[in-house]
Design an enzyme around this catalytic site. Structure first.
Site, PDB file in Angstrom:
ATOM      1  N   GLY A  16      35.529  62.871  22.725  1.00 37.49           N
ATOM      2  CA  GLY A  16      36.697  62.550  23.213  1.00 37.49           C
ATOM      3  C   GLY A  16      37.656  62.128  22.334  1.00 37.49           C
ATOM      4  O   GLY A  16      38.775  61.413  22.492  1.00 37.49           O
ATOM      5  N   GLY A  17      37.464  62.594  20.913  1.00 36.60           N
ATOM      6  CA  GLY A  17      38.226  62.125  19.811  1.00 36.60           C
ATOM      7  C   GLY A  17      39.512  63.126  19.542  1.00 36.60           C
ATOM      8  O   GLY A  17      39.934  62.812  18.604  1.00 36.60           O
ATOM      9  N   SER A  18      39.772  63.923  20.455  1.00 39.19           N
ATOM     10  CA  SER A  18      40.811  64.928  20.273  1.00 39.19           C
ATOM     11  C   SER A  18      42.028  64.130  20.714  1.00 39.19           C
ATOM     12  O   SER A  18      43.295  64.944  20.313  1.00 39.19           O
ATOM     13  CB  SER A  18      40.652  66.233  21.165  1.00 39.19           C
ATOM     14  OG  SER A  18      40.247  65.683  22.325  1.00 39.19           O
ATOM     15  N   VAL A  66      31.691  67.462  28.634  1.00 42.04           N
ATOM     16  CA  VAL A  66      30.725  66.598  28.780  1.00 42.04           C
ATOM     17  C   VAL A  66      30.355  66.836  30.238  1.00 42.04           C
ATOM     18  O   VAL A  66      29.113  66.309  30.532  1.00 42.04           O
ATOM     19  CB  VAL A  66      31.148  65.185  28.570  1.00 42.04           C
ATOM     20  CG1 VAL A  66      31.323  65.081  27.042  1.00 42.04           C
ATOM     21  CG2 VAL A  66      32.282  64.791  29.241  1.00 42.04           C
ATOM     22  N   SER A 138      36.978  50.243  29.776  1.00 41.31           N
ATOM     23  CA  SER A 138      38.378  49.815  30.026  1.00 41.31           C
ATOM     24  C   SER A 138      38.273  48.307  30.574  1.00 41.31           C
ATOM     25  O   SER A 138      37.259  47.943  31.256  1.00 41.31           O
ATOM     26  CB  SER A 138      38.819  50.684  31.110  1.00 41.31           C
ATOM     27  OG  SER A 138      40.031  50.450  31.756  1.00 41.31           O
ATOM     28  N   TYR A 151      37.276  55.428  38.881  1.00 41.28           N
ATOM     29  CA  TYR A 151      37.439  55.016  37.642  1.00 41.28           C
ATOM     30  C   TYR A 151      36.951  53.661  37.214  1.00 41.28           C
ATOM     31  O   TYR A 151      36.128  53.271  36.276  1.00 41.28           O
ATOM     32  CB  TYR A 151      39.011  54.953  37.490  1.00 41.28           C
ATOM     33  CG  TYR A 151      39.150  54.667  35.818  1.00 41.28           C
ATOM     34  CD1 TYR A 151      39.152  56.004  34.756  1.00 41.28           C
ATOM     35  CD2 TYR A 151      39.616  53.423  35.427  1.00 41.28           C
ATOM     36  CE1 TYR A 151      39.627  55.505  33.515  1.00 41.28           C
ATOM     37  CE2 TYR A 151      40.037  53.307  34.248  1.00 41.28           C
ATOM     38  CZ  TYR A 151      39.975  54.110  33.220  1.00 41.28           C
ATOM     39  OH  TYR A 151      40.164  53.939  32.005  1.00 41.28           O
ATOM     40  N   ALA A 153      34.655  51.936  38.859  1.00 38.37           N
ATOM     41  CA  ALA A 153      33.074  51.815  38.977  1.00 38.37           C
ATOM     42  C   ALA A 153      32.402  52.301  37.931  1.00 38.37           C
ATOM     43  O   ALA A 153      31.498  51.857  37.350  1.00 38.37           O
ATOM     44  CB  ALA A 153      32.791  52.479  40.283  1.00 38.37           C
ATOM     45  N   LYS A 155      33.663  52.939  34.736  1.00 41.09           N
ATOM     46  CA  LYS A 155      33.958  51.922  33.614  1.00 41.09           C
ATOM     47  C   LYS A 155      33.050  50.625  33.390  1.00 41.09           C
ATOM     48  O   LYS A 155      32.538  50.404  32.592  1.00 41.09           O
ATOM     49  CB  LYS A 155      35.202  51.518  33.425  1.00 41.09           C
ATOM     50  CG  LYS A 155      36.115  52.747  33.114  1.00 41.09           C
ATOM     51  CD  LYS A 155      35.789  53.562  31.815  1.00 41.09           C
ATOM     52  CE  LYS A 155      36.804  54.744  31.386  1.00 41.09           C
ATOM     53  NZ  LYS A 155      36.364  55.142  30.270  1.00 41.09           N
TER      54      LYS A 155
END
Length: 246
Positions: A16-18, A66, A138, A151, A153, A155
Site C-alpha cells: 500500500g505504499g503507492s 491484496v 488506526s 473499518y 473492527a 483495524k
C-alpha cells in the site's frame, strides 16, 4: 558512530505504499538508504501520477491486489527476502455500506485478512534477515466509528494480530510492531479533510491542533524498524497528536 536509522543495504517493502501514509513511509526509508519497494492496485506506477498525490522517486513499484488471497505469495517469490515489511493497505466504505455483507467482507478482506496473508508470505525471508514487520492500523482500533463498523473492527483485529505475531515470531528473530495513526489527510479521510467545517471540528479534538502527516508516520516506522527499538515487539504506537487522550 553508526547511524541507527541508516538502512543502506536493506530491502524494505511497503504494502500500500503507492499513496498516502504508505507512500510517505516508503520515501522515509528511501531517504535513509533503503532499497524501497511499494505496492499498489494499479498496473503501473504511472497510473497514479495524475490521480494520486504520490511520489515514486527512487521506489520500485509492484502491482498487488491484496484481495487475491494468493497474490502475496506470488509477490514474495518474485521479490525474495526483505528486511522490513510495512503493511499500510486499507479501505473504508462510507454511507453505511459496511453494514451490508458485501461492504463488510470487502473491508475485512483488505484491512485484516490480507495483513495475515502478506505476513505469512514474507515470514521466511524476514526470519532469514532477522527482520521486522510494521502494521499500520488506526486509532479507530481503540474507539467507536459508528458509521464504519468493518473499518474499526478490522483495524482492531490488525492491532491484535501485532500482539499475537509479535509473540509467536520472536523465536524466529522477527520483531512485529504497529502504528495507529490519527487524522492524516489521505483519500480515506477526505470525507473529513476536504470539508472545512468537519476539519475544524476534528482539529479542536486534537491537542496538538494539527493533522498528522505521512512524514510523521514515517518517523515512527523508522524507529520501529531500527535498532533503537530492538527490545520492542508486539506493540502498537499511537501517533495521533493526542486525539485519543480524552
Amino acid at each position: 558512530m553508526t547511524d541507527p536509522i541508516d538502512f543502506s543495504g536493506k530491502r524494505v517493502l511497503v504494502i500500500g505504499g503507492s499513496s498516502g501514509i504508505g507512500n510517505g513511509i516508503a520515501q522515509g526509508f528511501r531517504a535513509r538508504g533503503a532499497d524501497a519497494h511499494v505496492t499498489g492496485t494499479r498496473p503501473d506506477a504511472g497510473d497514479y501520477l495524475e490521480a494520486e498525490d504520490s511520489d515514486f522517486r527512487g521506489l520500485t513499484y509492484h502491482a498487488l491486489n491484496v484481495s487475491d488471497r494468493d497474490a502475496a505469495d506470488a509477490l514474495a517469490a518474485q521479490i525474495g527476502a526483505v528486511d522490513v515489511l510495512v503493511q499500510s493497505q486499507g479501505v473504508v466504505r462510507y454511507k453505511r455500506a459496511e453494514f451490508e455483507r458485501e461492504g463488510w467482507d470487502a473491508v475485512v478482506d483488505v484491512n485484516l485478512n490480507s495483513v495475515m496473508d502478506c505476513a505469512c508470505a514474507f515470514h521466511s525471508g524476514l526470519a532469514q534477515n532477522d527482520g521486522s514487520m510494521i502494521v499500520v492500523s488506526s486509532v479507530a482500533a481503540f474507539k467507536s466509528t459508528m458509521g464504519t463498523p468493518a473499518y474499526a473492527a478490522s483495524k482492531a483485529g490488525a492491532a491484535s494480530l501485532v500482539k499475537s505475531l509479535g509473540e509467536a515470531w520472536a523465536r524466529d528473530g522477527v520483531r512485529v510492531n504497529g502504528i495507529a495513526p490519527g487524522l492524516v489527510p489521505t483519500k480515506l479521510t477526505s470525507v473529513t479533510t476536504d470539508h472545512p467545517e468537519r476539519l475544524e471540528a476534528s482539529l479542536r479534538s486534537i491537542p496538538l491542533r494539527r493533522m498528522g502527516t505521512p512524514e510523521d508516520m514515517a518517523g515512527a516506522a523508522l524507529f520501529l524498524a531500527s535498532p533503537l527499538s530492538a527490545y520492542m515487539t508486539g506493540q502498537t504506537l499511537v501517533v495521533d497528536g493526542g486525539l485519543t487522550l480524552s
